[in-house]
Design an enzyme around this catalytic site. Structure first.
Site, PDB file in Angstrom:
ATOM      1  N   VAL A   1       1.031  -0.784  -0.360  1.00  0.00           N
ATOM      2  CA  VAL A   1       0.007  -0.298  -0.039  1.00  0.00           C
ATOM      3  C   VAL A   1       0.912   1.550   0.182  1.00  0.00           C
ATOM      4  CG1 VAL A   1      -1.816   0.889   1.000  1.00  0.00           C
ATOM      5  CG2 VAL A   1      -1.829  -1.299   1.444  1.00  0.00           C
ATOM      6  N   CYS A   2       0.404   2.400  -0.501  1.00  0.00           N
ATOM      7  CA  CYS A   2       1.514   3.498  -0.399  1.00  0.00           C
ATOM      8  C   CYS A   2       2.684   3.082  -0.819  1.00  0.00           C
ATOM      9  CB  CYS A   2       1.159   4.739   0.439  1.00  0.00           C
ATOM     10  SG  CYS A   2       1.645   6.282   0.269  1.00  0.00           S
TER      11      CYS A   2
END
Lengths: 220, 220
Positions: free
Chosen positions: B99-100
């Site tokens: 994520v990210c």
């Protein structure tokens, strides 16, 4: 501007983390996590611990209070010390908020009497037991009380609060920082649009969990 | 089915909490939080601690790995022990996710070479420095690698994984449990739709933060 996020054993992590992740990014905000006692707090699924850096007794006032939900609220709704703290700190807030079943804690403390409010859809009707007026909006504002729907709704509520407290530019910047451009791959997040068999499955799981909790409470 | 969420000092909490809150509800899933050492992990804003119940050395295999992002990835991208662990555990996974800026960690470990991938929009282009092919979708699947956009995108990615791993009924039930029916009060969560001055504000804050981190790293 001071923000206090209340933690307790049996909370749902995202209820607290969603609003924190938004509100902590407002320039000038001081945010703290508080619990009955300083230290580790276990989530309702027992899989994660969050750390509370302050105890309730250390926190006498705050501008914005965030009360998350989770199955642990069932126990806390009987906890006179916690309800008393909620009533006292609420006297000092500019805005008092809840996410999910956190609204039941506010309601049990007597703070939502006569107010429109929301909570997790599966227990929404029970708000009326405390004199509140159940309302199905994603988040409901009545006076200084802002109560969000279940779990993930705290992110939407927090962004709405940032618009109010710091203006739309700051709110938009935070939304962009957390790239909050949701694209759920399914459309079942609302009890009115979810298929009936899915809704029944969830209601059954919640009843099952409530039964386990009642049994555990009765055994102590 | 075993899920491992990697925690590290300087992570963004929601990157980890979003996927955990979805994946932990899949029946039969065992989920654990792991870090370089057992114990408290501080988030990038220093405001919250999460607790890792296991150390990297304790975890030799997992079915699904979740690598969150945050400014702490800058340090970890130089940490040969962590990169080595990522490469080793990846050999055992059915699906490896980020994520990210967690994608930058996977990329630094050499796992995204020649793969389409995404990360936070502000650093997306830098994926190419590691031989990955930047792609702006909310989440990108290439082979067994699934990389989400910034922070909040982990919730969407996790729901998509649940559809794949446990079927649409389970995914819909989880979406309904966490009432994930997002209604952002603004439409600035995407860099292409956010106003230009808001985008500049965010880019400026990120550059500022990077400068502080570089200075802190240089001082140690």
């Amino acid at each position: 501007m001071n923000v206090t996020v209340f933690l307790f054993d049996g909370l749902t992590a995202l209820d607290a983390i969603g609003p924190y992740q938004v509100l902590a990014r407002v320039p000038g905000v001081e945010l703290q996590f508080v619990a009955k006692a300083k230290g580790l707090i276990r989530t309702d699924d027992k899989l994660l611990c969050l750390h509370a850096d302050a105890a309730l007794d250390d926190v006498q006032r705050t501008d914005l209070l965030v009360v998350p939900g989770g199955f642990g609220t069932r126990t806390l709704m009987q906890d006179q010390g916690v309800l008393e703290w909620l009533r006292a700190i609420d006297q000092t807030t500019r805005i008092t908020t809840s996410v999910c079943t956190g609204a039941l804690l506010l309601a049990a403390a007597g703070l939502l009497r006569g107010r429109r409010a929301n909570t997790h859809w599966a227990v929404r009707a029970s708000l009326a037991n405390f004199g509140a007026v159940p309302c199905g909006d994603r988040y409901v504002r009545d006076g200084k009380y802002a109560t969000a729907a279940g779990v993930s709704a705290g992110i939407d509520l927090a962004l709405a609060l940032v618009i109010e407290l710091a203006g739309p530019d700051v709110a938009q910047a935070i939304q962009l920082q957390i790239e909050y451009d949701p694209k759920p791959p399914l459309d079942a997040g609302n009890p009115e649009r979810a298929p009936a068999h899915v809704r029944e499955l969830v209601e059954q799981r919640i009843r099952e969990r409530e039964r386990q909790l009642q049994a555990a409470l009765a055994a102590t």
